[in-house]
Design a protein around this motif. Structure first.
Motif, PDB file in Angstrom:
ATOM      1  N   ALA A 167       3.689 -10.690  -9.784  1.00 62.71           N
ATOM      2  CA  ALA A 167       4.421  -9.425  -9.634  1.00 62.71           C
ATOM      3  C   ALA A 167       4.447  -8.654 -10.942  1.00 62.71           C
ATOM      4  O   ALA A 167       4.238  -7.437 -10.973  1.00 62.71           O
ATOM      5  CB  ALA A 167       5.838  -9.699  -9.146  1.00 62.71           C
ATOM      6  N   GLU A 168       4.701  -9.353 -12.053  1.00 61.84           N
ATOM      7  CA  GLU A 168       4.708  -8.703 -13.370  1.00 61.84           C
ATOM      8  C   GLU A 168       3.337  -8.098 -13.670  1.00 61.84           C
ATOM      9  O   GLU A 168       3.238  -6.971 -14.177  1.00 61.84           O
ATOM     10  CB  GLU A 168       5.079  -9.716 -14.453  1.00 61.84           C
ATOM     11  N   ALA A 169       2.283  -8.840 -13.376  1.00 63.00           N
ATOM     12  CA  ALA A 169       0.930  -8.351 -13.645  1.00 63.00           C
ATOM     13  C   ALA A 169       0.613  -7.120 -12.802  1.00 63.00           C
ATOM     14  O   ALA A 169       0.006  -6.157 -13.290  1.00 63.00           O
ATOM     15  CB  ALA A 169      -0.085  -9.460 -13.368  1.00 63.00           C
ATOM     16  N   ALA A 211      -0.118  -3.389 -14.211  1.00 61.85           N
ATOM     17  CA  ALA A 211      -1.367  -2.692 -13.877  1.00 61.85           C
ATOM     18  C   ALA A 211      -1.078  -1.319 -13.290  1.00 61.85           C
ATOM     19  O   ALA A 211      -1.772  -0.338 -13.598  1.00 61.85           O
ATOM     20  CB  ALA A 211      -2.180  -3.531 -12.897  1.00 61.85           C
ATOM     21  N   ALA A 212      -0.061  -1.232 -12.436  1.00 63.48           N
ATOM     22  CA  ALA A 212       0.293   0.058 -11.834  1.00 63.48           C
ATOM     23  C   ALA A 212       0.738   1.051 -12.897  1.00 63.48           C
ATOM     24  O   ALA A 212       0.384   2.235 -12.852  1.00 63.48           O
ATOM     25  CB  ALA A 212       1.402  -0.138 -10.794  1.00 63.48           C
ATOM     26  N   GLU A 213       1.505   0.581 -13.871  1.00 67.96           N
ATOM     27  CA  GLU A 213       1.971   1.464 -14.943  1.00 67.96           C
ATOM     28  C   GLU A 213       0.797   2.001 -15.767  1.00 67.96           C
ATOM     29  O   GLU A 213       0.720   3.201 -16.057  1.00 67.96           O
ATOM     30  CB  GLU A 213       2.952   0.704 -15.845  1.00 67.96           C
ATOM     31  N   ALA A 216      -3.975   4.170  -5.774  1.00 74.68           N
ATOM     32  CA  ALA A 216      -3.410   3.076  -4.986  1.00 74.68           C
ATOM     33  C   ALA A 216      -4.503   2.188  -4.407  1.00 74.68           C
ATOM     34  O   ALA A 216      -4.391   0.954  -4.402  1.00 74.68           O
ATOM     35  CB  ALA A 216      -2.528   3.641  -3.868  1.00 74.68           C
ATOM     36  N   ALA A 217      -5.589   2.798  -3.922  1.00 71.50           N
ATOM     37  CA  ALA A 217      -6.694   2.026  -3.361  1.00 71.50           C
ATOM     38  C   ALA A 217      -7.367   1.169  -4.432  1.00 71.50           C
ATOM     39  O   ALA A 217      -7.749   0.014  -4.175  1.00 71.50           O
ATOM     40  CB  ALA A 217      -7.716   2.973  -2.719  1.00 71.50           C
ATOM     41  N   THR A 218      -7.512   1.711  -5.628  1.00 70.81           N
ATOM     42  CA  THR A 218      -8.104   0.952  -6.733  1.00 70.81           C
ATOM     43  C   THR A 218      -7.305  -0.311  -7.002  1.00 70.81           C
ATOM     44  O   THR A 218      -7.859  -1.405  -7.147  1.00 70.81           O
ATOM     45  CB  THR A 218      -8.166   1.814  -8.002  1.00 70.81           C
ATOM     46  N   LEU A 219      -5.985  -0.161  -7.076  1.00 71.57           N
ATOM     47  CA  LEU A 219      -5.149  -1.318  -7.385  1.00 71.57           C
ATOM     48  C   LEU A 219      -5.087  -2.302  -6.218  1.00 71.57           C
ATOM     49  O   LEU A 219      -5.063  -3.521  -6.431  1.00 71.57           O
ATOM     50  CB  LEU A 219      -3.736  -0.859  -7.764  1.00 71.57           C
ATOM     51  N   MET A 220      -5.082  -1.799  -4.995  1.00 70.89           N
ATOM     52  CA  MET A 220      -5.094  -2.698  -3.839  1.00 70.89           C
ATOM     53  C   MET A 220      -6.382  -3.513  -3.812  1.00 70.89           C
ATOM     54  O   MET A 220      -6.359  -4.725  -3.565  1.00 70.89           O
ATOM     55  CB  MET A 220      -4.952  -1.907  -2.544  1.00 70.89           C
ATOM     56  N   ASN A 221      -7.516  -2.880  -4.073  1.00 77.94           N
ATOM     57  CA  ASN A 221      -8.791  -3.595  -4.075  1.00 77.94           C
ATOM     58  C   ASN A 221      -8.840  -4.651  -5.177  1.00 77.94           C
ATOM     59  O   ASN A 221      -9.400  -5.728  -5.000  1.00 77.94           O
ATOM     60  CB  ASN A 221      -9.947  -2.614  -4.261  1.00 77.94           C
ATOM     61  N   TRP A 251       0.831  -1.201   0.000  1.00 73.68           N
ATOM     62  CA  TRP A 251       0.000   0.000   0.000  1.00 73.68           C
ATOM     63  C   TRP A 251       0.870   1.258   0.000  1.00 73.68           C
ATOM     64  O   TRP A 251       0.658   2.173  -0.797  1.00 73.68           O
ATOM     65  CB  TRP A 251      -0.922  -0.036   1.202  1.00 73.68           C
ATOM     66  N   ASP A 252       1.847   1.300   0.892  1.00 71.78           N
ATOM     67  CA  ASP A 252       2.724   2.467   0.965  1.00 71.78           C
ATOM     68  C   ASP A 252       3.556   2.611  -0.308  1.00 71.78           C
ATOM     69  O   ASP A 252       3.786   3.723  -0.796  1.00 71.78           O
ATOM     70  CB  ASP A 252       3.657   2.362   2.181  1.00 71.78           C
ATOM     71  N   GLY A 253       4.014   1.476  -0.853  1.00 65.99           N
ATOM     72  CA  GLY A 253       4.791   1.529  -2.083  1.00 65.99           C
ATOM     73  C   GLY A 253       3.977   2.039  -3.261  1.00 65.99           C
ATOM     74  O   GLY A 253       4.452   2.842  -4.064  1.00 65.99           O
ATOM     75  N   LEU A 254       2.722   1.580  -3.350  1.00 64.66           N
ATOM     76  CA  LEU A 254       1.845   2.044  -4.425  1.00 64.66           C
ATOM     77  C   LEU A 254       1.535   3.534  -4.278  1.00 64.66           C
ATOM     78  O   LEU A 254       1.524   4.272  -5.276  1.00 64.66           O
ATOM     79  CB  LEU A 254       0.553   1.239  -4.442  1.00 64.66           C
ATOM     80  N   GLN A 255       1.272   3.965  -3.052  1.00 60.77           N
ATOM     81  CA  GLN A 255       1.017   5.387  -2.852  1.00 60.77           C
ATOM     82  C   GLN A 255       2.228   6.226  -3.265  1.00 60.77           C
ATOM     83  O   GLN A 255       2.083   7.284  -3.891  1.00 60.77           O
ATOM     84  CB  GLN A 255       0.667   5.659  -1.387  1.00 60.77           C
TER      85      GLN A 255
END
Length: 228
Positions: free
Chosen positions: A163-165, A169-171, A189-194, A91-95
């Motif tokens: 991990a690749e996926a 998705a983050a990109e 970040a919340a969208t991707l975590m969910n 979560w922190d990394g995505l944010q």
């Protein structure tokens, strides 16, 4: 009295100004359309000085990629506390990732769009950065699996694929968020975590989707040996 000498700007500072200008021009105009004249003007220096410091347009672009890739990976690494649970680290990394790409849209354009489409030399620079982020996410997934079950029996290749996926998705989500008004780094970040973490949680709990073993049944046909 002798003439007063003007204090010269240190080379490192001047070079960063050139890189700042180059990232802005490359990010907004694209690599092919960007001109060294425009970059020099924005940096407040002469074009010969840009060539003196950075040799060529190709070398200047490479320097931009390396600097911005290092800045992004450092932002993600700095934003994560390794003593926290795996989900909180992700979560922190995505944010941190979405905040950095949002605050530096020209740099993200250079890394995500320009570098990947203008030759293997540039693409290789970005690939190196991406491998580091994928390795980070791979470790988090492995830690999450271990914390959940101790011996989760997740194949190494499957962890690498997840991990690749997730990084892919983050990109894509960062590119979308940067062009969609009102989307914050926290929301992205919340969208991707969910989407990702909830799915990973189900996987770790043994709720695995299995592909069908047979192809869909074809349209009924006349049985062998049966006359129409």
């Amino acid at each position: 009295m002798g003439a007063v000498k003007t204090k010269r700007m240190p080379r490192a500072v001047r070079e960063q100004q050139m890189l700042d200008a180059a990232v802005r021009i490359f990010g907004r105009r694209g690599y092919m359309a960007a001109s060294m004249d425009e970059i020099a003007e924005l940096a407040g220096v002469s074009k010969p000085l840009v060539y003196l410091y950075l040799n060529s347009k190709e070398d200047l672009f490479t320097a931009c990629i390396r600097r911005e890739a290092a800045a992004l990976t450092d932002a993600v690494r700095t934003g994560v506390r390794p003593d926290l649970p795996a989900d909180r680290q992700l979560w922190d990394g995505l944010q941190a990732f979405f905040a950095h790409t949002s605050e530096h849209p020209d740099a993200w354009s250079v890394l995500h769009l320009q570098a990947r489409t203008h030759g293997e030399r540039f693409a290789a620079e970005v690939a190196s950065m991406r491998e580091e982020i994928v390795a980070f996410v791979t470790r988090l997934i492995a830690v999450a699996a271990r914390d959940a079950h101790g011996d989760p029996h997740l194949p190494e290749r499957e962890v690498a694929g997840l991990a690749e996926a997730l990084v892919g998705a983050a990109e894509s989500l960062a590119a979308w968020a940067n062009t969609t008004p009102g989307v914050t780094a926290r929301q992205a970040a919340a969208t991707l975590m969910n989407f990702a973490w909830s799915g990973l949680g189900a996987l770790l709990d043994g709720q695995v989707w299995t592909p069908p073993t047979t192809s869909p049944t074809a349209s009924p046909a006349t049985s062998p040996g049966t006359e129409a």
